[in-house]
Design an enzyme around this catalytic site. Structure first.
Site, PDB file in Angstrom:
ATOM      1  N   SER A 113      21.503  -1.884  -8.126  1.00 22.31           N
ATOM      2  CA  SER A 113      22.837  -1.868  -7.529  1.00 22.31           C
ATOM      3  C   SER A 113      23.065  -0.673  -6.610  1.00 22.31           C
ATOM      4  O   SER A 113      24.143  -0.536  -6.036  1.00 22.31           O
ATOM      5  CB  SER A 113      23.907  -1.883  -8.626  1.00 22.31           C
ATOM      6  OG  SER A 113      23.676  -0.842  -9.545  1.00 22.31           O
TER       7      SER A 113
ATOM      8  N   THR B 128      34.566   1.535  -8.815  1.00 19.15           N
ATOM      9  CA  THR B 128      33.374   0.697  -8.880  1.00 19.15           C
ATOM     10  C   THR B 128      33.831  -0.727  -9.163  1.00 19.15           C
ATOM     11  O   THR B 128      34.959  -0.948  -9.588  1.00 19.15           O
ATOM     12  CB  THR B 128      32.427   1.210  -9.987  1.00 19.15           C
ATOM     13  OG1 THR B 128      31.308   0.330 -10.107  1.00 19.15           O
ATOM     14  CG2 THR B 128      33.109   1.290 -11.339  1.00 19.15           C
ATOM     15  N   GLY B 129      32.941  -1.657  -8.917  1.00 13.78           N
ATOM     16  CA  GLY B 129      33.316  -3.051  -9.134  1.00 13.78           C
ATOM     17  C   GLY B 129      33.469  -3.779  -7.813  1.00 13.78           C
ATOM     18  O   GLY B 129      32.883  -3.364  -6.804  1.00 13.78           O
TER      19      GLY B 129
ATOM     20  N   THR C 171      26.104   2.830  -3.035  1.00 12.75           N
ATOM     21  CA  THR C 171      25.821   1.501  -3.581  1.00 12.75           C
ATOM     22  C   THR C 171      25.023   0.661  -2.594  1.00 12.75           C
ATOM     23  O   THR C 171      25.043   0.920  -1.381  1.00 12.75           O
ATOM     24  CB  THR C 171      27.144   0.765  -3.894  1.00 12.75           C
ATOM     25  OG1 THR C 171      26.866  -0.432  -4.591  1.00 12.75           O
ATOM     26  CG2 THR C 171      27.912   0.437  -2.643  1.00 12.75           C
TER      27      THR C 171
ATOM     28  N   THR D 116      28.054   0.358  -8.412  1.00  7.44           N
ATOM     29  CA  THR D 116      28.188   1.579  -7.631  1.00  7.44           C
ATOM     30  C   THR D 116      28.080   2.798  -8.530  1.00  7.44           C
ATOM     31  O   THR D 116      28.662   2.819  -9.605  1.00  7.44           O
ATOM     32  CB  THR D 116      29.594   1.610  -7.012  1.00  7.44           C
ATOM     33  OG1 THR D 116      29.804   0.400  -6.331  1.00  7.44           O
ATOM     34  CG2 THR D 116      29.787   2.798  -6.106  1.00  7.44           C
TER      35      THR D 116
ATOM     36  N   ARG E 194      28.536  -7.399   5.472  1.00  6.63           N
ATOM     37  CA  ARG E 194      29.645  -7.076   4.562  1.00  6.63           C
ATOM     38  C   ARG E 194      29.598  -5.599   4.170  1.00  6.63           C
ATOM     39  O   ARG E 194      28.559  -5.047   3.858  1.00  6.63           O
ATOM     40  CB  ARG E 194      29.552  -7.954   3.317  1.00  6.63           C
ATOM     41  CG  ARG E 194      30.658  -7.716   2.272  1.00  6.63           C
ATOM     42  CD  ARG E 194      30.249  -6.766   1.178  1.00  6.63           C
ATOM     43  NE  ARG E 194      31.196  -6.742   0.075  1.00  6.63           N
ATOM     44  CZ  ARG E 194      31.145  -5.879  -0.940  1.00  6.63           C
ATOM     45  NH1 ARG E 194      30.182  -4.976  -0.998  1.00  6.63           N
ATOM     46  NH2 ARG E 194      32.039  -5.912  -1.902  1.00  6.63           N
TER      47      ARG E 194
HETATM   48  N1  GLY Z   1      31.913  -1.429  -5.255  1.00  7.22           N
HETATM   49  C1  GLY Z   1      30.781  -1.821  -4.554  1.00  7.22           C
HETATM   50  C2  GLY Z   1      30.972  -2.901  -3.622  1.00  7.22           C
HETATM   51  O1  GLY Z   1      31.805  -3.774  -3.818  1.00  7.22           O
HETATM   52  O2  GLY Z   1      30.263  -2.945  -2.636  1.00  7.22           O
END
Ligand code: GLY
Length: 341
Positions: A97, A250-251, A217, A199, A227
């Site tokens: 990740s 994070t998330g 991340t 992340t 993206r």
């Molecule tokens: N929090 C990491 C992402 O959505 O890219």
């Protein structure tokens, strides 16, 4: 386990029990007062009153904290600490990740996002960066060597190479295999709490009382090419004000961006919220605003000038690593605020 951590875990569980069934609708209705009610009884506000302090998201935070601590315990700066700390996750090929070995986008390309911020309100960021194993260090170079805050894509790569960073293939065999398997269905469905990774976001308060933060991340697995998530967005994935405190998220990045997660947490701390209350409030807002909070995870951690910390998430499973002068390196389970109606 140290006594203070034991006490926290005990009281924390009691505090959660006291929350009862807190539905998404109720969260929406309670608005800004929700966080104070939710966090009653949680004792994370009572730990870590002695600097230096470092905390970081997920299990990879343990190793990252150890690395950051080498800087902090020798009187180094929080900026050096957070950069060196998160580089451990970036360099780990088994961590899918962050950085090297990160899951690719749907075209099979590993694209990285990162940002860093120091106690002088300076910040640097890179997004949609390929081929460079340490985007956090490129972000720091953006902060220190350019008149800008953010570089993206080919421009960020060009800058990185000018600064001496070397290109390398970031797609490991394991992540390539996972991507090829994903292609069979090509269904984009970010998974909650993937292997207790996501992340890595880190906050540190150094001996001089200065706060810095870092966030890095590979983003959502199998995202659309191009993206960018919350992690390189100052104010979303990371924000701090050295007069007040800092926060990282994070998330699912889209949800964090839509709620300006980290900056809201810091502004709430400025208004007198504890870090725990501020994190709870950010999560409560995300739950109330998102159409499908049931299917997405967000975690937020925060730190104030006194070294008090907090963390909160939508769903169970989010934890963060904490290390301070008084606190041995260990994981704290964050309270989770989403309840089925
Ligand atoms: N929090 C990491 C992402 O959505 O890219």
């Amino acid at each position: 386990m140290s006594q203070s951590r034991k006490e926290f875990l005990k009281t924390g569980v009691a505090g959660l029990a006291g929350m009862g069934t807190f539905t998404a609708t109720q969260v929406a209705a309670k608005e800004s007062s929700a966080a104070k009610k939710i966090s009653n009884g949680l004792s994370s506000d009572k730990i870590n009153t002695v600097k230096p302090v470092v905390l970081s998201t997920w299990i990879h935070g343990i190793v990252a904290n150890e690395e950051a601590w080498k800087v902090l315990e020798n009187g180094g700066t929080s900026l050096d600490a957070v950069e060196l700390g998160v580089k451990t996750a970036e360099a780990d090929p088994t961590n899918q990740s962050v950085g090297l070995g990160g899951f690719p986008d749907r075209e099979g390309r590993v694209t990285l996002d990162a940002c860093i911020m120091n106690h002088e309100q300076q910040c640097g960021s890179v997004a949609f960066l390929e081929h460079i194993v340490h985007p956090i260090s490129v972000a720091r170079k953006v902060m220190e060597e350019t008149p800008h805050v953010m570089l993206v894509g080919n421009g960020a790569l060009q800058f990185a190479e000018q600064q001496g960073f070397k290109r390398q293939n970031l797609l490991t065999e394991a992540s390539e295999n996972a991507w090829r398997k994903w292609l069979e269905d090509s269904k984009y469905a970010p998974v909650i709490n993937v292997e207790n990774h996501d992340t890595i976001g880190m906050l540190a308060l150094d001996d001089s009382g200065n706060i810095s933060g870092a966030c890095t991340t590979s983003g959502a697995a199998y995202k659309m090419h191009g993206r960018v998530g919350d992690s390189p967005i100052i104010g979303a994935g990371l924000y701090l004000d050295n007069e007040v405190g800092g926060a990282v998220a994070t998330g699912l990045g889209e949800a964090v961006i839509r709620s300006a997660g980290a900056s809201v947490a810091v502004e709430l701390i400025r208004q007198g919220y504890t870090p725990q209350q501020a994190c709870d409030e950010v999560i409560a807002r995300i739950i109330s605003k998102e159409k499908e909070p049931k299917s997405l995870q967000v975690g937020v951690i925060a730190l104030n000038k006194q070294g008090v910390v907090g963390g909160s998430a939508i769903h169970p499973g989010f934890n963060y690593a904490l290390l301070s002068k008084e606190q041995e390196n260990g994981m704290i389970d964050a309270p989770h605020l989403f309840k089925e109606e």
